[in-house]
Design a protein around this motif. Structure first.
Motif, PDB file in Angstrom:
ATOM      1  N   SER A 125       0.862  -1.183   0.000  1.00  0.00           N
ATOM      2  CA  SER A 125       0.000   0.000   0.000  1.00  0.00           C
ATOM      3  C   SER A 125       0.898   1.232   0.000  1.00  0.00           C
ATOM      4  O   SER A 125       2.118   1.125  -0.088  1.00  0.00           O
ATOM      5  N   SER A 126       0.275   2.404   0.105  1.00  0.00           N
ATOM      6  CA  SER A 126       1.019   3.663   0.174  1.00  0.00           C
ATOM      7  C   SER A 126       0.324   4.575   1.165  1.00  0.00           C
ATOM      8  O   SER A 126      -0.789   4.284   1.619  1.00  0.00           O
ATOM      9  N   ALA A 127       0.961   5.695   1.498  1.00  0.00           N
ATOM     10  CA  ALA A 127       0.344   6.651   2.416  1.00  0.00           C
ATOM     11  C   ALA A 127      -0.985   7.159   1.860  1.00  0.00           C
ATOM     12  O   ALA A 127      -1.976   7.288   2.587  1.00  0.00           O
ATOM     13  N   PHE A 128      -1.029   7.455   0.557  1.00  0.00           N
ATOM     14  CA  PHE A 128      -2.264   7.919  -0.065  1.00  0.00           C
ATOM     15  C   PHE A 128      -3.340   6.840  -0.033  1.00  0.00           C
ATOM     16  O   PHE A 128      -4.518   7.131   0.206  1.00  0.00           O
ATOM     17  N   MET A 129      -2.956   5.611  -0.289  1.00  0.00           N
ATOM     18  CA  MET A 129      -3.919   4.517  -0.264  1.00  0.00           C
ATOM     19  C   MET A 129      -4.499   4.338   1.132  1.00  0.00           C
ATOM     20  O   MET A 129      -5.717   4.164   1.298  1.00  0.00           O
ATOM     21  N   ASP A 130      -3.644   4.390   2.144  1.00  0.00           N
ATOM     22  CA  ASP A 130      -4.102   4.228   3.525  1.00  0.00           C
ATOM     23  C   ASP A 130      -5.046   5.367   3.924  1.00  0.00           C
ATOM     24  O   ASP A 130      -6.072   5.133   4.571  1.00  0.00           O
ATOM     25  N   ALA A 131      -4.698   6.596   3.528  1.00  0.00           N
ATOM     26  CA  ALA A 131      -5.542   7.748   3.859  1.00  0.00           C
ATOM     27  C   ALA A 131      -6.885   7.668   3.145  1.00  0.00           C
ATOM     28  O   ALA A 131      -7.938   7.966   3.734  1.00  0.00           O
ATOM     29  N   THR A 132      -6.872   7.242   1.888  1.00  0.00           N
ATOM     30  CA  THR A 132      -8.109   7.115   1.121  1.00  0.00           C
ATOM     31  C   THR A 132      -9.019   6.054   1.719  1.00  0.00           C
ATOM     32  O   THR A 132     -10.230   6.259   1.862  1.00  0.00           O
ATOM     33  N   LEU A 133      -8.454   4.919   2.097  1.00  0.00           N
ATOM     34  CA  LEU A 133      -9.250   3.847   2.689  1.00  0.00           C
ATOM     35  C   LEU A 133      -9.857   4.290   4.012  1.00  0.00           C
ATOM     36  O   LEU A 133     -11.032   3.990   4.297  1.00  0.00           O
ATOM     37  N   LEU A 142     -15.086   5.823   6.770  1.00  0.00           N
ATOM     38  CA  LEU A 142     -15.908   6.683   7.622  1.00  0.00           C
ATOM     39  C   LEU A 142     -17.366   6.614   7.177  1.00  0.00           C
ATOM     40  O   LEU A 142     -18.286   6.681   8.004  1.00  0.00           O
ATOM     41  N   ALA A 143     -17.563   6.495   5.868  1.00  0.00           N
ATOM     42  CA  ALA A 143     -18.920   6.400   5.324  1.00  0.00           C
ATOM     43  C   ALA A 143     -19.377   4.955   5.193  1.00  0.00           C
ATOM     44  O   ALA A 143     -20.565   4.657   5.336  1.00  0.00           O
ATOM     45  N   ASN A 144     -18.435   4.067   4.927  1.00  0.00           N
ATOM     46  CA  ASN A 144     -18.763   2.659   4.740  1.00  0.00           C
ATOM     47  C   ASN A 144     -17.673   1.791   5.363  1.00  0.00           C
ATOM     48  O   ASN A 144     -16.600   1.621   4.766  1.00  0.00           O
ATOM     49  N   PRO A 145     -17.911   1.240   6.539  1.00  0.00           N
ATOM     50  CA  PRO A 145     -16.890   0.435   7.226  1.00  0.00           C
ATOM     51  C   PRO A 145     -16.407  -0.769   6.423  1.00  0.00           C
ATOM     52  O   PRO A 145     -15.342  -1.317   6.708  1.00  0.00           O
ATOM     53  N   GLU A 146     -17.178  -1.168   5.412  1.00  0.00           N
ATOM     54  CA  GLU A 146     -16.802  -2.333   4.606  1.00  0.00           C
ATOM     55  C   GLU A 146     -16.046  -1.938   3.331  1.00  0.00           C
ATOM     56  O   GLU A 146     -15.727  -2.805   2.506  1.00  0.00           O
ATOM     57  N   ALA A 147     -15.759  -0.677   3.160  1.00  0.00           N
ATOM     58  CA  ALA A 147     -15.105  -0.201   1.936  1.00  0.00           C
ATOM     59  C   ALA A 147     -13.744  -0.856   1.743  1.00  0.00           C
ATOM     60  O   ALA A 147     -13.017  -1.113   2.708  1.00  0.00           O
ATOM     61  N   GLU A 148     -13.404  -1.120   0.496  1.00  0.00           N
ATOM     62  CA  GLU A 148     -12.117  -1.703   0.142  1.00  0.00           C
ATOM     63  C   GLU A 148     -11.545  -0.971  -1.070  1.00  0.00           C
ATOM     64  O   GLU A 148     -12.284  -0.363  -1.843  1.00  0.00           O
ATOM     65  N   LEU A 149     -10.238  -1.035  -1.226  1.00  0.00           N
ATOM     66  CA  LEU A 149      -9.589  -0.454  -2.394  1.00  0.00           C
ATOM     67  C   LEU A 149      -9.473  -1.492  -3.500  1.00  0.00           C
ATOM     68  O   LEU A 149      -9.363  -2.689  -3.228  1.00  0.00           O
ATOM     69  N   GLN A 179      -3.269   6.956  -8.149  1.00  0.00           N
ATOM     70  CA  GLN A 179      -4.718   6.855  -7.957  1.00  0.00           C
ATOM     71  C   GLN A 179      -5.429   7.089  -9.283  1.00  0.00           C
ATOM     72  O   GLN A 179      -5.146   8.034 -10.003  1.00  0.00           O
ATOM     73  N   TRP A 180      -6.411   6.193  -9.596  1.00  0.00           N
ATOM     74  CA  TRP A 180      -7.152   6.308 -10.848  1.00  0.00           C
ATOM     75  C   TRP A 180      -8.661   6.291 -10.613  1.00  0.00           C
ATOM     76  O   TRP A 180      -9.429   6.000 -11.515  1.00  0.00           O
ATOM     77  N   GLY A 181      -9.092   6.628  -9.405  1.00  0.00           N
ATOM     78  CA  GLY A 181     -10.514   6.677  -9.110  1.00  0.00           C
ATOM     79  C   GLY A 181     -10.706   6.791  -7.612  1.00  0.00           C
ATOM     80  O   GLY A 181      -9.728   6.798  -6.849  1.00  0.00           O
ATOM     81  N   GLY A 182     -11.947   6.867  -7.181  1.00  0.00           N
ATOM     82  CA  GLY A 182     -12.219   7.022  -5.763  1.00  0.00           C
ATOM     83  C   GLY A 182     -11.567   5.961  -4.900  1.00  0.00           C
ATOM     84  O   GLY A 182     -11.056   6.255  -3.821  1.00  0.00           O
ATOM     85  N   ASN A 183     -11.583   4.717  -5.375  1.00  0.00           N
ATOM     86  CA  ASN A 183     -10.953   3.629  -4.625  1.00  0.00           C
ATOM     87  C   ASN A 183     -10.067   2.766  -5.523  1.00  0.00           C
ATOM     88  O   ASN A 183      -9.762   1.624  -5.189  1.00  0.00           O
ATOM     89  N   VAL A 184      -9.661   3.324  -6.660  1.00  0.00           N
ATOM     90  CA  VAL A 184      -8.898   2.572  -7.660  1.00  0.00           C
ATOM     91  C   VAL A 184      -7.441   3.039  -7.669  1.00  0.00           C
ATOM     92  O   VAL A 184      -7.160   4.217  -7.887  1.00  0.00           O
ATOM     93  N   PHE A 185      -6.536   2.100  -7.441  1.00  0.00           N
ATOM     94  CA  PHE A 185      -5.113   2.427  -7.402  1.00  0.00           C
ATOM     95  C   PHE A 185      -4.320   1.454  -8.263  1.00  0.00           C
ATOM     96  O   PHE A 185      -4.531   0.244  -8.204  1.00  0.00           O
ATOM     97  N   GLY A 186      -3.413   1.991  -9.043  1.00  0.00           N
ATOM     98  CA  GLY A 186      -2.527   1.174  -9.839  1.00  0.00           C
ATOM     99  C   GLY A 186      -3.064   0.861 -11.217  1.00  0.00           C
ATOM    100  O   GLY A 186      -4.278   0.831 -11.461  1.00  0.00           O
TER     101      GLY A 186
END
Length: 239
Positions: A44-52, A57-64, A172-179
């Motif tokens: 992961s990365s600092a940006f990925m961790d911050a985004t997750l 906060l809005a969805n506890p089940e959210a994933e990248l 980052q290539w989207g709200g939860n899309v990385f790489g």
């Protein structure tokens, strides 16, 4: 009175020495992490961790959406497109292009004077990698200073191929899309190795504002920018 002044001087000297030692330790820690990343792929990365953290906060089940892929597993078109779009002199500079930073600063100053919010970045791919891997989203002179130090460390330790490989895997290539791999599958249903020239150019065009363009991929600006990048790709040398 003289003794009191001497004591104050000693205390100040000890404090400065402690602060300097802490700074050296911090820099050494960063250098060790960069050495590690020169041979190991990050999970992961600092940006990925911050985004997750924000998403949860809005969805506890959210994933990248994220899947590492090797340099060879990424289509050459995407490598060319990203360099053409983000850092045309990537293979030639040593990490920082000061003239680009100066021009971006002058442009942003004029925009602020006009009351406009649109700003321009002068960061190279290496600077963006340093920021994505290690730093927060905040904007400050301290954070910029950290970014510059990290950039020169990365350029000292890694070759251009490794830098580009890491960048394409953590961008980052989207709200939860990385790489690149996750982006190729998310938008086009193909692997990063199978991207067409147009698809690669569009992904590169999305990089400055990926969250917005995830929802607005048909805007006139994005279509125009994609075409411009496609024309420039043939002129790009990749590491």
């Amino acid at each position: 009175m003289a003794t009191h002044k001497i004591n104050k001087t000693k205390v100040l000297g000890v404090a400065v020495l402690a602060a300097f030692s802490a700074l050296l330790l911090y820099l050494f820690g960063l250098f060790v992490m960069i050495l590690w990343l020169s041979v190991r792929d990050p999970g992961s990365s600092a940006f990925m961790d911050a985004t997750l953290a924000e998403l949860r906060l809005a969805n506890p089940e959210a994933e990248l959406k994220y899947q590492w892929t090797s340099y060879e597993g990424i289509n050459k078109s995407l490598k060319r497109a990203v360099i053409a779009s983000e850092d045309a002199n990537f293979t030639d500079h040593e990490g920082v292009e000061w003239e680009a930073i100066r021009k971006a600063w002058e442009y942003n100053k004029k925009q602020a004077e006009k009351g406009k919010s649109k700003i321009r970045g002068g960061s190279t791919i290496t600077q963006q990698l340093a920021k994505n891997l290690f730093l927060s989203r905040s904007r400050s002179y301290w954070r910029k200073g950290q970014e510059l130090v990290l950039t020169y460390m990365i350029e000292f330790v890694m070759n251009k191929q490794r830098i580009l490989e890491l960048y394409l895997n953590v961008a980052q290539w989207g709200g939860n899309v990385f790489g690149a791999e996750a982006a190729a599958r998310h938008y086009y249903g193909v692997s990063a190795a199978q991207l067409s020239q147009y698809q690669a150019a569009q992904l590169a065009a999305m990089l400055p504002n990926p969250v917005y363009y995830e929802r607005h991929r048909k805007t006139s600006y994005l279509l125009s920018r994609t075409g411009t990048i496609q024309k420039r790709m043939r002129l790009v040398t990749i590491p």
